[in-house]
Design a protein around this motif. Sequence first.
Motif, PDB file in Angstrom:
ATOM      1  N   LEU A 409       0.679  -1.122   0.028  1.00 41.49           N
ATOM      2  CA  LEU A 409      -0.026  -0.239  -0.071  1.00 41.49           C
ATOM      3  C   LEU A 409       0.982   1.068   0.082  1.00 41.49           C
ATOM      4  N   ARG A 410       1.849   1.104   0.881  1.00 36.17           N
ATOM      5  CA  ARG A 410       2.871   2.442   0.847  1.00 36.17           C
ATOM      6  C   ARG A 410       3.220   2.697  -0.789  1.00 36.17           C
ATOM      7  N   PHE A 415       3.291  10.543  -2.675  1.00 40.29           N
ATOM      8  CA  PHE A 415       3.379  11.322  -1.675  1.00 40.29           C
ATOM      9  C   PHE A 415       3.739  12.953  -1.866  1.00 40.29           C
ATOM     10  N   SER A 416       3.930  13.316  -3.154  1.00 40.61           N
ATOM     11  CA  SER A 416       4.022  14.623  -3.578  1.00 40.61           C
ATOM     12  C   SER A 416       2.581  15.391  -3.311  1.00 40.61           C
ATOM     13  N   LYS A 421      -6.456   9.231  -2.258  1.00 33.32           N
ATOM     14  CA  LYS A 421      -7.249   8.197  -1.673  1.00 33.32           C
ATOM     15  C   LYS A 421      -6.238   7.100  -1.368  1.00 33.32           C
ATOM     16  N   GLU A 422      -5.120   6.828  -1.776  1.00 35.09           N
ATOM     17  CA  GLU A 422      -4.261   5.852  -1.556  1.00 35.09           C
ATOM     18  C   GLU A 422      -3.636   6.192  -0.173  1.00 35.09           C
ATOM     19  N   LEU A 423      -3.156   7.399   0.197  1.00 36.46           N
ATOM     20  CA  LEU A 423      -2.851   7.794   1.444  1.00 36.46           C
ATOM     21  C   LEU A 423      -3.687   7.371   2.574  1.00 36.46           C
ATOM     22  N   ALA A 464       6.850  10.871   9.513  1.00 33.63           N
ATOM     23  CA  ALA A 464       7.643  11.875   9.559  1.00 33.63           C
ATOM     24  C   ALA A 464       8.463  12.103   8.251  1.00 33.63           C
ATOM     25  N   LEU A 465       8.702  11.120   7.568  1.00 30.80           N
ATOM     26  CA  LEU A 465       9.590  11.388   6.293  1.00 30.80           C
ATOM     27  C   LEU A 465       8.789  11.716   5.184  1.00 30.80           C
ATOM     28  N   HIS A 466       7.804  11.045   4.881  1.00 34.24           N
ATOM     29  CA  HIS A 466       7.058  11.387   3.806  1.00 34.24           C
ATOM     30  C   HIS A 466       5.969  12.288   3.860  1.00 34.24           C
ATOM     31  N   CYS A 467       5.278  12.412   4.903  1.00 29.33           N
ATOM     32  CA  CYS A 467       4.064  13.189   5.273  1.00 29.33           C
ATOM     33  C   CYS A 467       4.520  14.482   5.942  1.00 29.33           C
TER      34      CYS A 467
END
Length: 946
Positions: A409-410, A415-416, A421-423, A464-467
């Motif tokens: 799923l990740r 993440f840009s 919906k996927e997040l 923390a990293l992506h969001c």
Amino acid sequence: MAASSNAEQTQLQDMEEEDAGMEEREMESDGEEEEEGMGVEDSDDEEDDSSEDEKENEAEIQRLEEQLSINAFDYNCHVDLIKLLKQEGELFRLRKARQKMSELFPLTEEIWLDWLKDEIRLTEEEPNREKVYELFERAVNDYICPDIWLEYAQYSIGGMGSPGGIDRVRAIFERAVTAVGLHMTKGQTVWEAYREFENAILSTVQPPPGRIPSHEEQKLLNTQLERIHTLFRRQLAVPLMDMEATYAEYEEWSEHGVPETVIHQYKKALQQMEKCKSFEESLMVAEPPKLAEYQGYIDFELKEGDPARIQITFERTLAENCLVPDMWAKYTTYLDRQLKIKDLVLSTHERAVRNCPWTMGLWKSYLLALERHGADHQTVSDVFEKALNAGFIQATDYVEIWQAYLDYLRRRVDFSRESSKELEELRGAFSRSLDYMKQDVEERFGESGDPSCIIMQIWARIEALHCKNMQKARELWDNIMTKGNAKFANMWLEYYNLERSYGDPIHCRKALHRAVQCTSDYPEHVCEVLLTFERVEGSLEDWDVAVQKTETRLNRINEQRAKAAEKEANLARQEEERAEQRRKAKSEKKTQKKFQKGTRTGEKRKAEQDDYQDEWNEDSAPKRHRGNGDHTTDEYMETETGLFGRNAPPGYKPGPPGNKKVQQAAAATPQRQKDDNPELRNDNTSVFISNLAYTLEEPESKLRTLFETCGPITQIRPVFSNKGTFKGYCYVQFESPVSVPEALKLDRREVEGRPMFVSPCVDKNKNPDFKVFKYNTSMEKHKIFISGLPFSCTKEQLEELCKSHGTIKEVRLVTYRSGKPKGLAYVEFADETQASQAVLRMDGMDVEGNKISVAISNPPRRNMMDKPGTSRPMSDMMPRQVYGSRGRGRTGLSLLPRSLHRQSAPVSKVENGTAAEQVTASSAANAAGEPKPLSNSDFARMLLNK
């Protein structure tokens, strides 16, 4: 699907009507036989027996159906129910039971063939043939079985009269030879059936004798002949058993002989067949499941590199070993990395999880294969849901399958974009996984499958990293710490590193301050990290606060440790005192028994001596004491060395040489004693055997068989206790000293599961080096020490557990002398790196409910024994000077009469590891002069006089 369901209902109704019709016809037939008087009289007993059997079978059927309603994945229960329903002739329920089993498990070749033959027999009419075709398609997808393909092709021949029937038969035959045509022992039958079908078609297109065929007829005839030629050529290019007969048949059938290209291909296939012949022969003689033989066959084919032959060998193996997860994993790995054909890869993965649904690794590989080959999201999600319902055997399996799905799923999230919906689906899956682990896994297994909260750690790092959402990451870490992880330094340092990477110095300092207050396993390390952080980034006030907090915390920790050590020492001291009291009580009781026994023995011996004196006063010759008759109860024989049979009476002196037989008996006595005395053995020709099992039966015969290869044996003397039980060691004496080195080569040879120790038989007083137990006392960085293992753990299980961390050279389970396990083990790896990795990954692992401890092997040092010319500290000499050359006795009691006790000067205390000089009263007495030695009579009077 609705049409299919209606068709099935119609088919089931037809079966019920047919059953009813058969019952009516049977009843009519029975009535006719009764009217005509042709039937056989049925006894009442036979009717009662049959009705009772039917009731018992029906009760068993109901029990099996109830059991399956509780646990639908009970494979053996499905098999038993199908057998019983077939025996009872319950056709409708039998079809339903087979259908349910096939939805959950692949069916074996036998079950499929029985089902197919029943359906063929019941659906002989044309409109119902499609249902049988569908059933055949399901059957050939479960396993690659030549017999099922052959049955499928032969059944299709029955429908060749319908439109397109011949083309359908050819298509099925082509699929059959593609699937099983390379089967070296059974593939030939499929090829021959295909040729027979084409020969039958040839007979229909040939013109009658004497008539010239037309152009169209000749064209059809040539086309059919070419088909048969092609089948021969294709078959002769495949290595099959008994392919020489096929070649001879082709020579006879072909009008123009065999082409050179076909001969070349045939010889090449024949050479390949010879290479594989040994493997096929070993499979023929091996007992099922033949896993080792198939494994060797697979390894051979993998080296040869022919994908088609590798595939058919794997399929043959799995047809007989369908419940071996490792074999499915090896097959799917080969397909994933080598062939990479989507349909073949995914179908094999699906079959793997259907055969071994309890194996998490197969489901994980299936999910990765679906993603790798671009399966739609719904398909991947459905497979994951099936995996959750598969029933894994341990809690950690659910953590790993959730991790695999969350990783999938990740990878779908962009993440840009701030939101998508996927997040949201990813966050929902993380939340659901935590609820699942808490509610389902903990209730089922009684333990958390994720004690270190790995899933929450991954979630926090993604936030923390992506969001860039540190607030959510901190909330997750607060939750992690409340689940019992706040006492571990590594958890705090993981959180600190996250704050260092994506947070700010304020939260870093706050995290370290909390770590100092909460950590209990390595507080010094956390304090050091805090001080280092303040050195780099803090102010003077921050430094002062950090120093104060770390000092306060470490002082409290040291006080707690001191109290715990004192408490432990007190408990040990109390236990030692209780043990000492038990030893003293036992020793006093034993001494009292010996004293009573000695008193009785002394009185008896004194009475006997008086009797002997009276007898010898009457006559200097020995007498015979007779009973009521002529039976001799005791006889004394005088020899050159003294009285043989009993101790000589007081005042006895040896007489002149007498009876020759008496002399021979006396001469034999010392020789017999010499043989029985271990100190009188010949050391040059003997070896000492130890560490044998106490339960070893007939040790002499077993050891003789083992050591006869070293040379001729004089004697083998096992040592037994007073109760007659074997003590685990013995002596082996050879005829020649040359055999001793050969015997020493058998050292550490296993005898009934225990290593046998073989050592030279030497005088240890003259060779003190043999007193030292030689073993490695330095750290063994390539070897790990495991404690806390369950007693049921075997060497093979431990090796299977450790082999994923490196190359294993040796595994040794530690046992008591009786053979019972201690729960300890040593595992030696190929190098230090592998051993270190094993310690990191295995320490704290759960093995059958036991939490094991793993560390690098570091054996404790042992006290050095006395060696000639070796100086010893005075503290080491103290016990021998006080207690004698043999040290303190086990009981600690003195056996010296009180009247002989000497007052000794108190031993000075040992200061700084050095004992003060001691002077005893006995040493002073010896300096003045030797006291008069006491006789045996004096000692006897001391013991008897109170």
